[in-house]
Scaffold this motif. Structure first.
Motif, PDB file in Angstrom:
ATOM      1  N   LYS A   3      -6.485   4.475   6.819  1.00  0.00           N
ATOM      2  CA  LYS A   3      -6.024   4.276   5.543  1.00  0.00           C
ATOM      3  C   LYS A   3      -6.483   5.384   4.716  1.00  0.00           C
ATOM      4  CE  LYS A   3      -4.923  -0.467   6.105  1.00  0.00           C
ATOM      5  NZ  LYS A   3      -4.544  -1.720   5.546  1.00  0.00           N
ATOM      6  N   THR A   6      -4.522   8.501   5.633  1.00  0.00           N
ATOM      7  CA  THR A   6      -3.051   8.497   4.785  1.00  0.00           C
ATOM      8  C   THR A   6      -3.030   8.996   3.652  1.00  0.00           C
ATOM      9  OG1 THR A   6      -2.656   6.572   6.471  1.00  0.00           O
ATOM     10  CG2 THR A   6      -1.039   6.860   4.576  1.00  0.00           C
ATOM     11  N   THR A   7      -3.842   8.256   2.770  1.00  0.00           N
ATOM     12  CA  THR A   7      -4.138   8.702   1.282  1.00  0.00           C
ATOM     13  C   THR A   7      -4.468  10.107   1.307  1.00  0.00           C
ATOM     14  OG1 THR A   7      -4.496   6.491   0.624  1.00  0.00           O
ATOM     15  CG2 THR A   7      -4.879   8.199  -0.821  1.00  0.00           C
ATOM     16  N   GLN A  10      -1.574  12.377   2.263  1.00  0.00           N
ATOM     17  CA  GLN A  10      -0.467  12.233   1.367  1.00  0.00           C
ATOM     18  C   GLN A  10      -0.720  13.177   0.085  1.00  0.00           C
ATOM     19  OE1 GLN A  10       0.173  10.459  -1.758  1.00  0.00           O
ATOM     20  NE2 GLN A  10       2.237  10.874  -1.838  1.00  0.00           N
ATOM     21  N   GLU A 209      -1.431   6.987 -11.061  1.00  0.00           N
ATOM     22  CA  GLU A 209      -1.087   5.784 -10.259  1.00  0.00           C
ATOM     23  C   GLU A 209      -1.150   4.303 -11.260  1.00  0.00           C
ATOM     24  OE1 GLU A 209      -1.808   7.219  -5.766  1.00  0.00           O
ATOM     25  OE2 GLU A 209      -3.567   6.227  -6.996  1.00  0.00           O
ATOM     26  N   VAL A 214       1.861   1.796  -9.653  1.00  0.00           N
ATOM     27  CA  VAL A 214       1.986   1.567  -8.055  1.00  0.00           C
ATOM     28  C   VAL A 214       0.575   1.209  -7.538  1.00  0.00           C
ATOM     29  CG1 VAL A 214       1.537   3.909  -7.954  1.00  0.00           C
ATOM     30  CG2 VAL A 214       3.027   2.744  -6.251  1.00  0.00           C
ATOM     31  N   ILE A 218      -0.814  -0.347  -3.714  1.00  0.00           N
ATOM     32  CA  ILE A 218      -1.697   0.386  -2.980  1.00  0.00           C
ATOM     33  C   ILE A 218      -3.062  -0.220  -2.695  1.00  0.00           C
ATOM     34  CG2 ILE A 218      -3.020   2.360  -2.832  1.00  0.00           C
ATOM     35  CD1 ILE A 218      -0.896   4.039  -4.609  1.00  0.00           C
ATOM     36  N   VAL A 222      -5.142  -1.167   0.781  1.00  0.00           N
ATOM     37  CA  VAL A 222      -6.345  -0.259   1.099  1.00  0.00           C
ATOM     38  C   VAL A 222      -7.352  -0.701   0.133  1.00  0.00           C
ATOM     39  CG1 VAL A 222      -5.155   1.667  -0.064  1.00  0.00           C
ATOM     40  CG2 VAL A 222      -7.124   2.104   1.316  1.00  0.00           C
ATOM     41  N   HIS A 227      -9.572   4.237  -1.283  1.00  0.00           N
ATOM     42  CA  HIS A 227      -8.317   4.991  -1.708  1.00  0.00           C
ATOM     43  C   HIS A 227      -9.053   6.086  -2.803  1.00  0.00           C
ATOM     44  CE1 HIS A 227      -4.577   5.689  -3.353  1.00  0.00           C
ATOM     45  NE2 HIS A 227      -4.998   5.377  -4.492  1.00  0.00           N
TER      46      HIS A 227
END
Lengths: 410, 301
Positions: A3, A6-7, A10, A209, A214, A218, A222, A227
């Protein structure tokens, strides 16, 4: 870990593909290539032509004397007697009028480069001195005595007792190697530029964010700290990517262009401090970026509306500006008390320590202490940012004080 | 195989947002949380997901506490809608899907399916900020269910949508439930709970008013409603035993009785009068239960 990746990816990919990143990188690369060719650019705008031959209008004795002095001053100009006619091309005519004070007149067709003018001035000054000695009928030894300056040394008990470092720096202003000064300036300017740019980017990433809500989706997938760490790491990687592009551009510029002219024209020769300075500059540059991005993330965590972001990031702007000014304005004043003290204050360390690395009087231990201070501070700031982020991630309170109060209450 | 909340309490400073909630969400059920603004629905959901720490009590899912090891099996649609405004729909869903442990190809296939299902396939490459509010809500719902979670928590999924879209979403939610997912959703609309749920919990100012199986709650409640339509004068029914309340509008009379057993006596009384168009014994509405338990009208905000 997945995770985090992923962040991280991104954020990293979206930032590196952003127009602002591409444009700001290209501008700096362009500036690097321009700077590498600065001597050629100057010569483009310089209409002056070097004088190859100087014709002296005066007696034979004067011609010989001028020739000797011009040779002593290491000029490339040939000195010949003037045989009538106007100055043309790379030939200039020097006429001497033996009055008091002496007057010289140089006529030339084109503008004379500044460096050559200085050489001529120096040589003719010497000419005047020799003439004066002759006229006053004194021996060269007597003349030398007249020109002597006293030697004054300050022997102050208090500074002599102080252990090591600052005593030596304070009484004299050291000569700075021009290449080292350039390395220092470039480091500090790039650091300031990247900090200001990325501080607002990481702040707005975090605030966006939260303001768009959002974040709730998230953090339901995670852990908030994972994050935040992924976001901070991604932004640091983006800034280091930009830095790498700059360094590659410098390396390419060195490979592509002939630097001999540039080096001789500006006296850019390395000395034994250059390598140390370069290594510490890079180290402090990276540590400075990490620290300031962590501080920006910390401040961004307090904000839940984009409108409040600039206000919240004010401390980053102020601190980096102070550090920048302390570094820039003390470059030539040596290691004064302000420099020594601020070099140990974390937000200023990355700006001021490279300055100290330029001076021989600064020991390795001082520079390594600075690195340690930075690392400890970064760890503390990241821990604080994590705890604040975790507690304020779902809050819509505005303002730092309100958030702090709420965190205390929970 | 269920979600259990025991003595769940959350206080913010001196304010109690959730006060001693006890309930069990059976596996595979459709569970409704009903309550007005400030009832404590969102706070409860955030505690279930571990986003907020409870002040007291415990939450277990399949006998385990919920942490980031199980979140991949849970889908959550927050009440406060929001996505990254600058990202394209596809990028946004891919990011959120990957955070749930999916791989890119799976996400792409599922995204196609759901965009078709919600009748918005043309939005795949649009930026989120360019979408209407209703369409953003559909995309967010897709983000919360794309990883086929076994537990889905939807906070006010139907609010802010037009009736046509409410129907599309309801159908999708029912289907997910049929396929085996346990679904918890909150709403302030009683009819949504009546229509969709087998189980519910009514919250009021952080307190659990009633919870459990809806049919059971209604039958336990005891009170029934009798509707009578006819031209005869039935005003005398007000004094019959078991009658709590009576309303008359033209030829229609609505009686509230404390137990079903009194219905037969009333039936016998009126049939002796002659012909009636209608005699119906109805289950109480959730609204009746709410009024009876809380002592005032349910606030629909």
């Amino acid at each position: 870990m997945n995770k985090f990746k992923t962040t991280f990816l991104q954020t990293y990919i979206s930032k590196v593909r952003a127009k602002s990143f591409i444009i700001s990188t290209l501008i700096v690369v362009l500036l690097i290539f321009l700077a590498a060719n600065v001597d050629r650019i100057i010569s483009l705008f310089d209409s002056s032509e070097e004088i190859a031959t100087i014709e002296v209008d005066g007696g034979e004795a004067a011609v010989t004397q001028v020739e000797t002095l011009f040779e002593a001053a290491e000029t490339d100009m040939d000195v010949v007697p003037h045989e009538g006619g106007e100055a043309a091309g790379d030939t200039a005519v020097l006429s001497i009028e033996n009055t008091d004070p002496m007057t010289f007149n140089i006529s030339a067709e084109n503008e004379i480069p500044e460096a050559q003018m200085t050489q001529i001035d120096t040589a003719l000054g010497e000419y005047q001195r020799m003439t004066n000695i002759q006229e006053l009928d004194i021996t060269p030894e007597e003349a030398e005595q007249l020109g002597q300056t006293p030697e004054v040394s300050y022997d102050i008990a208090a500074t002599a007792d102080e252990a090591g470092e600052d005593a030596a720096g304070e009484s004299e202003t050291p000569e700075l190697n021009p290449l080292n000064s350039i390395i220092f300036y470039v480091t500090v300017i790039i650091m300031f530029f990247i900090i200001i740019n990325y501080a607002s980017q990481i702040g707005s990433e975090i605030a966006m964010e939260k303001s768009s809500r959002v974040i709730e989706m998230i953090v339901s997938s995670v852990h908030p700290i994972t994050h935040l760490m992924a976001k901070i790491s991604a932004m640091i990687s983006v800034s280091i990517t930009q830095l790498l592009v700059f360094i590659i551009a410098v390396v390419i510029a060195i490979q592509m262009f002939d630097f001999n002219n540039l080096i001789s024209e500006f006296g850019l020769e390395s000395n034994d401090l250059t390598l140390r300075l370069a290594i510490y500059s890079l180290l402090y540059l990276i540590l400075g970026l990490v620290l300031y991005l962590a501080i920006s993330a910390l401040l961004g965590s307090f904000v839940s509306r984009m409108e409040d972001l600039q206000q919240a990031l004010m401390p980053v702007t102020m601190l980096s500006l102070f550090g920048f000014y302390i570094g820039i304005f003390n470059t030539f004043s040596g290691e004064n008390m302000l420099v020594v003290i601020t070099s140990y204050i974390p937000p200023f360390t990355p700006f001021v320590m490279p300055l100290r690395a330029m001076h021989e009087t600064t020991g390795q231990l001082v520079l390594l202490t600075g690195v340690l201070i930075m690392i400890v501070t970064i760890i503390l700031v990241v821990m604080l940012a994590s705890s604040i982020y975790r507690n304020s991630v779902l809050s819509t309170d505005t303002g730092i004080m309100k958030n702090l109060r709420r965190i205390r209450k929970e | 195989m269920s979600l259990e909340l025991n003595n769940l309490t959350k206080r913010f400073g001196g304010n109690t947002a959730v006060d001693d909630i006890n309930l069990t969400v059976p596996s595979g059920s459709m569970y409704g949380f009903l309550g007005g603004n400030g009832a404590g629905k969102t706070t409860t959901f955030r505690m279930i997901l571990g986003l907020l720490e409870q002040t007291e009590g415990s939450i277990t899912y399949e006998n385990q506490t919920i942490n980031y090891n199980v979140t991949n099996r849970i889908g959550y649609l927050p009440e406060e809608r929001g996505l990254h405004p600058k990202l394209k729909v596809e990028e946004q869903i891919k990011y959120l899907g990957e955070l749930k442990g999916m791989n890119k190809n799976d996400i792409s296939d599922k995204l196609d399916h759901w965009l078709e299902r919600f009748e918005v396939p043309e939005n795949r490459n649009k930026r989120i900020e360019k979408l209407s509010k209703g369409n953003q809500q559909k995309i967010q719902l897709i983000a919360s269910i794309i990883h086929q979670p076994e537990l889905i928590i939807l906070d006010e999924p139907f609010s802010g949508l037009d009736p046509v879209n409410v129907e599309i979403l309801k159908k999708a939610v029912k289907e997910l439930n049929r396929e085996g997912a346990t679904i918890i959703f909150s709403t302030h609309r009683m009819e949504h709970v009546e229509e969709m749920c087998e189980e519910l919990c009514i919250l009021n100012h952080g307190q659990q008013v009633v919870s459990g199986n809806i049919d059971q709650i209604k039958s336990d409640f005891g009170q029934k409603e009798i509707i009578i339509e006819g031209d005869h004068d039935v005003a005398f029914l007000k004094d019959m035993p078991g009658v709590i309340d009576m309303k008359q509008v033209r030829s229609k009379t609505t009686l509230k009785i404390s137990e079903e057993q009194y219905a037969e006596q009333i039936y016998n009384e009126i049939t002796s009068l002659g012909y009636f168009k209608r005699f119906q014994v109805k289950e109480p509405s959730l609204n009746d239960i709410f009024i009876a338990k809380v002592g005032r009208q349910y606030e629909q905000v």
